[in-house]
Design an enzyme around this catalytic site. Structure first.
Site, mmCIF file in Angstrom:
data_model
loop_
_atom_site.group_PDB
_atom_site.id
_atom_site.type_symbol
_atom_site.label_atom_id
_atom_site.label_comp_id
_atom_site.label_asym_id
_atom_site.label_seq_id
_atom_site.Cartn_x
_atom_site.Cartn_y
_atom_site.Cartn_z
ATOM 1 N N GLY A 1 -1.719 6.460 -5.052
ATOM 2 C CA GLY A 1 -1.408 6.252 -3.424
ATOM 3 C C GLY A 1 -1.799 5.416 -2.835
ATOM 4 O O GLY A 1 -2.687 4.549 -3.146
ATOM 5 N N GLN B 1 -3.621 -0.560 4.068
ATOM 6 C CA GLN B 1 -3.822 -1.197 2.674
ATOM 7 C C GLN B 1 -2.908 -2.162 2.394
ATOM 8 O O GLN B 1 -3.314 -3.164 1.363
ATOM 9 C CB GLN B 1 -4.102 -0.214 1.469
ATOM 10 C CG GLN B 1 -5.249 0.891 1.819
ATOM 11 C CD GLN B 1 -5.090 1.738 0.476
ATOM 12 O OE1 GLN B 1 -4.518 3.056 0.678
ATOM 13 N NE2 GLN B 1 -6.007 1.367 -0.251
ATOM 14 N N CYS C 1 -10.921 4.411 -4.809
ATOM 15 C CA CYS C 1 -9.898 3.692 -3.732
ATOM 16 C C CYS C 1 -9.493 2.096 -3.993
ATOM 17 O O CYS C 1 -10.209 1.588 -4.464
ATOM 18 C CB CYS C 1 -10.538 3.627 -2.410
ATOM 19 S SG CYS C 1 -9.653 3.101 -0.990
ATOM 20 N N LEU C 2 -7.940 1.962 -4.056
ATOM 21 C CA LEU C 2 -7.859 0.534 -4.106
ATOM 22 C C LEU C 2 -8.200 -0.333 -3.269
ATOM 23 O O LEU C 2 -8.384 -1.539 -3.693
ATOM 24 C CB LEU C 2 -6.017 0.336 -4.311
ATOM 25 C CG LEU C 2 -5.393 1.265 -5.178
ATOM 26 C CD1 LEU C 2 -3.904 1.424 -5.016
ATOM 27 C CD2 LEU C 2 -5.957 1.070 -6.579
ATOM 28 N N HIS D 1 -7.101 12.191 1.329
ATOM 29 C CA HIS D 1 -7.542 10.386 1.260
ATOM 30 C C HIS D 1 -6.557 9.681 1.832
ATOM 31 O O HIS D 1 -6.959 8.748 2.720
ATOM 32 C CB HIS D 1 -7.486 10.045 -0.425
ATOM 33 C CG HIS D 1 -8.083 8.792 -0.688
ATOM 34 N ND1 HIS D 1 -9.157 8.364 -1.227
ATOM 35 C CD2 HIS D 1 -7.195 7.521 -0.361
ATOM 36 C CE1 HIS D 1 -9.477 7.288 -1.352
ATOM 37 N NE2 HIS D 1 -8.096 6.522 -0.919
ATOM 38 N N GLU D 2 -5.354 9.597 1.657
ATOM 39 C CA GLU D 2 -4.397 8.561 2.362
ATOM 40 C C GLU D 2 -4.408 8.970 3.806
ATOM 41 O O GLU D 2 -4.247 7.928 4.741
ATOM 42 C CB GLU D 2 -3.040 8.835 1.612
ATOM 43 C CG GLU D 2 -2.915 8.387 0.267
ATOM 44 C CD GLU D 2 -3.644 7.141 -0.080
ATOM 45 O OE1 GLU D 2 -3.680 6.226 0.932
ATOM 46 O OE2 GLU D 2 -4.178 6.802 -1.282
ATOM 47 N N HIS E 1 -7.295 7.276 5.483
ATOM 48 C CA HIS E 1 -6.899 5.889 5.662
ATOM 49 C C HIS E 1 -6.254 5.470 7.047
ATOM 50 O O HIS E 1 -6.978 4.522 7.727
ATOM 51 C CB HIS E 1 -5.973 5.289 4.505
ATOM 52 C CG HIS E 1 -6.760 4.710 3.309
ATOM 53 N ND1 HIS E 1 -7.771 3.719 3.296
ATOM 54 C CD2 HIS E 1 -6.606 4.763 1.897
ATOM 55 C CE1 HIS E 1 -8.184 3.548 2.225
ATOM 56 N NE2 HIS E 1 -7.620 4.021 1.249
#
Length: 219
Positions: free
Chosen positions: A80, A85, A131-132, A173-174, A177
């Site tokens: 995701g 991001q 995480c990206l 998680h998203e 963010h």
């Protein structure tokens, strides 16, 4: 994770925006249309403050952003991605993830709000999370095993997305963010420092891998 008693008869069709569909391509149409954007990394200011509400729906710009987020997530091999991001200050995230029961979930949501869960109904599961925007390290993070997020799609239609297990973790998680928080913020100081050290050692390799995959896919 062990399957639960009611999993044997589960509908394994792909869920697009929470709705089961009879067929779906390997690569989401959004990813095929989209262009790859640079992924922001921990320390960049946009990742550490709350994002702005989406107020204009049904625009070409918003549709293009969703497509680009799918394409960026694909080449980064993510589950995701949130708008901040890709350096966009909006309450928006997407997902393309297969959970531990083999169900693929694909979609996006704007202005997401997680339902409150009564204390007696809260069940936390501690599992590995990455995480990206923190390329490389994974750490054990407690999350609710089930969650419901409410918001709107890119055209302004109402959405209610339910998740459990790994997909529930992704939704939480998203949403974090978009509030300006990374999973690192849930760690103790020493563990956070160690994770950042690991990231510094591995990020060049991760960036090269993403670039190679983007080139392979013609992105």
């Amino acid at each position: 994770m062990a399957a639960r008693p009611d999993d044997s008869s589960q509908d394994l069709r792909v869920r697009v925006q929470g709705v089961p569909v009879d067929s779906f391509p390997r690569f989401a149409p959004e990813a095929e249309r989209g262009a790859v954007r640079r992924i922001t990394v921990v320390g960049e200011e946009i990742l550490h403050r709350p994002c702005r509400e989406v107020t204009e729906f049904g625009t070409p710009e918003l549709a293009r952003l969703v497509d680009d987020m799918f394409a960026t997530n694909q080449v980064a091999e993510g589950a995701g991605l949130a708008a901040n991001q890709v350096d966009v200050d909006l309450l928006l995230f997407m997902w393309d993830i297969t959970d531990e029961w083999g169900v693929r979930h694909v979609g996006h949501i704007a202005n997401p709000v997680l339902d409150e869960v009564a204390p007696e109904q809260r069940r936390l599961v501690e599992e590995s999370e990455g995480c990206l925007s923190v390329p490389g390290p994974y750490r054990m993070v407690p999350r609710l095993d089930r969650t419901v997020v409410r918001g709107r799609d890119k055209d302004g239609g109402p959405l209610v997305i339910e998740g459990r297990g790994y997909f529930a973790r992704c939704l939480q998680h998203e949403t974090d963010h978009l509030r300006g928080h990374l999973y690192l913020d849930r760690l103790g100081r020493r563990e956070r420092t160690t994770a950042l050290r690991e990231m510094a050692a591995s990020q060049d390799e991760m960036f090269a891998r993403r670039a190679a995959l983007a080139a392979k896919l013609g992105k």
